[in-house]
Design a protein around this motif. Sequence first.
Motif, mmCIF file in Angstrom:
data_model
loop_
_atom_site.group_PDB
_atom_site.id
_atom_site.type_symbol
_atom_site.label_atom_id
_atom_site.label_comp_id
_atom_site.label_asym_id
_atom_site.label_seq_id
_atom_site.Cartn_x
_atom_site.Cartn_y
_atom_site.Cartn_z
ATOM 1 N N ARG A 40 10.579 5.807 16.530
ATOM 2 C CA ARG A 40 10.885 6.436 17.817
ATOM 3 C C ARG A 40 9.648 6.575 18.695
ATOM 4 O O ARG A 40 9.605 7.377 19.619
ATOM 5 N N SER A 41 8.611 5.791 18.372
ATOM 6 C CA SER A 41 7.393 5.835 19.175
ATOM 7 C C SER A 41 6.792 4.450 19.374
ATOM 8 O O SER A 41 5.676 4.332 19.852
ATOM 9 N N GLU A 42 7.529 3.388 18.969
ATOM 10 C CA GLU A 42 7.045 2.007 19.090
ATOM 11 C C GLU A 42 5.662 1.856 18.455
ATOM 12 O O GLU A 42 4.741 1.296 19.045
ATOM 13 N N THR A 43 5.522 2.382 17.236
ATOM 14 C CA THR A 43 4.265 2.289 16.499
ATOM 15 C C THR A 43 4.099 0.897 15.899
ATOM 16 O O THR A 43 5.065 0.323 15.375
ATOM 17 N N ARG A 44 2.898 0.356 15.967
ATOM 18 C CA ARG A 44 2.659 -0.949 15.365
ATOM 19 C C ARG A 44 2.829 -0.848 13.854
ATOM 20 O O ARG A 44 2.510 0.154 13.230
ATOM 21 N N VAL A 45 3.349 -1.926 13.249
ATOM 22 C CA VAL A 45 3.738 -1.884 11.846
ATOM 23 C C VAL A 45 2.563 -1.534 10.933
ATOM 24 O O VAL A 45 2.699 -0.803 9.955
ATOM 25 N N GLU A 46 1.368 -2.045 11.266
ATOM 26 C CA GLU A 46 0.221 -1.778 10.400
ATOM 27 C C GLU A 46 -0.339 -0.373 10.588
ATOM 28 O O GLU A 46 -1.240 0.037 9.849
ATOM 29 N N GLU A 47 0.182 0.388 11.544
ATOM 30 C CA GLU A 47 -0.295 1.749 11.778
ATOM 31 C C GLU A 47 0.710 2.810 11.338
ATOM 32 O O GLU A 47 0.505 3.996 11.588
ATOM 33 N N MET A 48 1.786 2.400 10.674
ATOM 34 C CA MET A 48 2.788 3.353 10.211
ATOM 35 C C MET A 48 2.229 4.225 9.094
ATOM 36 O O MET A 48 1.597 3.724 8.155
ATOM 37 N N ALA A 49 2.484 5.544 9.190
ATOM 38 C CA ALA A 49 1.992 6.477 8.169
ATOM 39 C C ALA A 49 2.921 6.545 6.963
ATOM 40 O O ALA A 49 2.552 7.112 5.931
ATOM 41 N N LEU A 50 4.128 6.005 7.077
ATOM 42 C CA LEU A 50 5.053 5.894 5.956
ATOM 43 C C LEU A 50 5.182 4.422 5.580
ATOM 44 O O LEU A 50 5.079 3.537 6.429
ATOM 45 N N HIS A 51 5.418 4.166 4.300
ATOM 46 C CA HIS A 51 5.478 2.799 3.793
ATOM 47 C C HIS A 51 6.592 2.036 4.505
ATOM 48 O O HIS A 51 7.771 2.390 4.407
ATOM 49 N N THR A 52 6.231 0.964 5.205
ATOM 50 C CA THR A 52 7.159 0.243 6.076
ATOM 51 C C THR A 52 7.151 -1.246 5.757
ATOM 52 O O THR A 52 6.094 -1.838 5.534
ATOM 53 N N THR A 53 8.331 -1.841 5.736
ATOM 54 C CA THR A 53 8.491 -3.278 5.521
ATOM 55 C C THR A 53 9.279 -3.865 6.682
ATOM 56 O O THR A 53 10.238 -3.251 7.154
ATOM 57 N N VAL A 54 8.885 -5.046 7.138
ATOM 58 C CA VAL A 54 9.598 -5.758 8.189
ATOM 59 C C VAL A 54 10.106 -7.080 7.635
ATOM 60 O O VAL A 54 9.340 -7.862 7.059
ATOM 61 N N ILE A 55 11.404 -7.336 7.796
ATOM 62 C CA ILE A 55 12.002 -8.621 7.442
ATOM 63 C C ILE A 55 12.201 -9.397 8.736
ATOM 64 O O ILE A 55 12.939 -8.959 9.622
ATOM 65 N N SER A 56 11.556 -10.534 8.864
ATOM 66 C CA SER A 56 11.601 -11.307 10.105
ATOM 67 C C SER A 56 12.789 -12.262 10.117
ATOM 68 O O SER A 56 13.487 -12.453 9.109
#
Length: 572
Positions: A40-56
Amino acid sequence: MKTQIRPLAFSIALLHSPFVFSADNPDVLELDAITISASRSETRVEEMALHTTVISRDDIESSPAQTLDQLLRNVPGMNFSGVPANQSDPTGHQTRMRGLGNSKVLVLLDGVPIHDPFYMTTQWFKLPLSNIERVEIVRGGNSSLWGNMAVAGVVNVVSKRVKDNAGEAVVSAGSRGTANLAVSKNFALSEALSFNLSAGVEHTDGYQTTPSEYLWRFPNKRPVAAENRNIQLTTYFRPATDLSGFLRLGYHVQDQQIGYETGSNVQRSPDLAANLTKNFDAGSSLSASLWAQYVKFEKYNGSTCYYQGGTSCLNSNSATLTPARITGDVIDFYTQYGHQRYREQGASVMFSKSLVGRWTGFQAGLDYRGLKADDTELFYTTPATPGAPQGNFNSSTRGEGRQTFVGLFGQTRFLPLDTLEVTFSGRYDTWRIDDRANTSSTAAGATTGGDLPDGDKSAFNPSVALRYELNDRGSLRAAAYKAFRAPGFNNLTRTFGTGTGTTIANPDLAPETLTGWEWGGDYRSGSLSLGATYFMYDIKDMIATYTARAGSAPAQVQLICGGALLPACGGS
């Protein structure tokens, strides 16, 4: 039931392509530019404070998965039952994360909940892979931003956007009668207006889920055949450089033949979603969304029995059924018919502002979600003779109600050091249920139960998350949060089954609460991504299933079941 669970766990994710940042994939080389809408803040994936995965999109196209739930099975931390969603009953399918299930993972489509309003299960049949651009998976408590159900994490599915006038047809086929057909056509009339029309069919004849050595107990039991049909029209508009949005209209059908000739699940659901975003300057914007859906669900639970002569027919639950009593005269019938109608309306508005200095920005918003449901269940006995293949009417139950969720949330980020970012977020939620009743009726017409009192609960759910950047490859992170999950209509209003097999709805249920914390780190180098997380959850007032004892069941359960001894519910 009020209980408390204290699970703790240590998870390590060692990933290689396709679910990581692959050096030989040109799209993934640009992951630095990908922002996570689920934050909800358009945070860049490498700057997420919670473990995040992106499937392209490339990951989706290179995967053999036929459906999104099958694709997500390969994501560390996500857990599913052994049977794919299109082969399992939608009333019981669960999306789990970090071991937590039972409606604790919020799944979104472009920021809009994509859940069954009655059962709180994920509507996988509305998410064909052909129309997905990417999938964002954020692990950990997110109720401070998203409210109900975001207890274990959030999955946000991002749709494809119109870029040109291209058309596409995707065909795939596999064993067991599995085939997918999806077509899509873009109409880019101008920079201000464009359309996408898509349609698709997914079919499978399924596979036998009962081991062959036990099939004798279930005569004529077949694989689950399923077919999903979707059609969707999306309009994208940009009347000005600082104003944009979309309107999406869809119609979806899930048609399952469940195990027996007389067993079926058919859901039909028109829906819509819309968004409008206004940019005031380079650093502030206002975004508003609304959505609605209506679901018609017709459900038959099929069964069979071996006719023994006279008025005896043994089904799979019969204690006296043995291999010696198998006959060639098998009767097909249904034990239960469910007639359900439910709807959802929702809206959300959020203001976002970027700042200069140690405070990098903030977001504030308001969410609304309203659910209304009506459920009627009819139950039938085992047939007495082949001449009357459908059993006699035994009893019925009916439940109805309305739930309302309102949440006010805020989020801000602070940089006490150049390498340390702290994110504060909090949400005040109000949940209410009213206009409800539960009744149970016998074949003779005796009715128990009736109108039920209104209920409500309010709670504040805060979160604090830290991310410390060690270098351009590694970072440490930590978070603490509070979250909640309200009971669904299936928990509150749907009593089903007969005799000792009755499952009784409990209208006295209130939302459960989770408090949790975690710490971990991430390392990325080329095509390698390594994440490790230690987390601990403490769940109180957990919604669970247990045996109701005569004389000690909750007051409202006693009312539904005809008294303290539960005579209308078989004592269970």
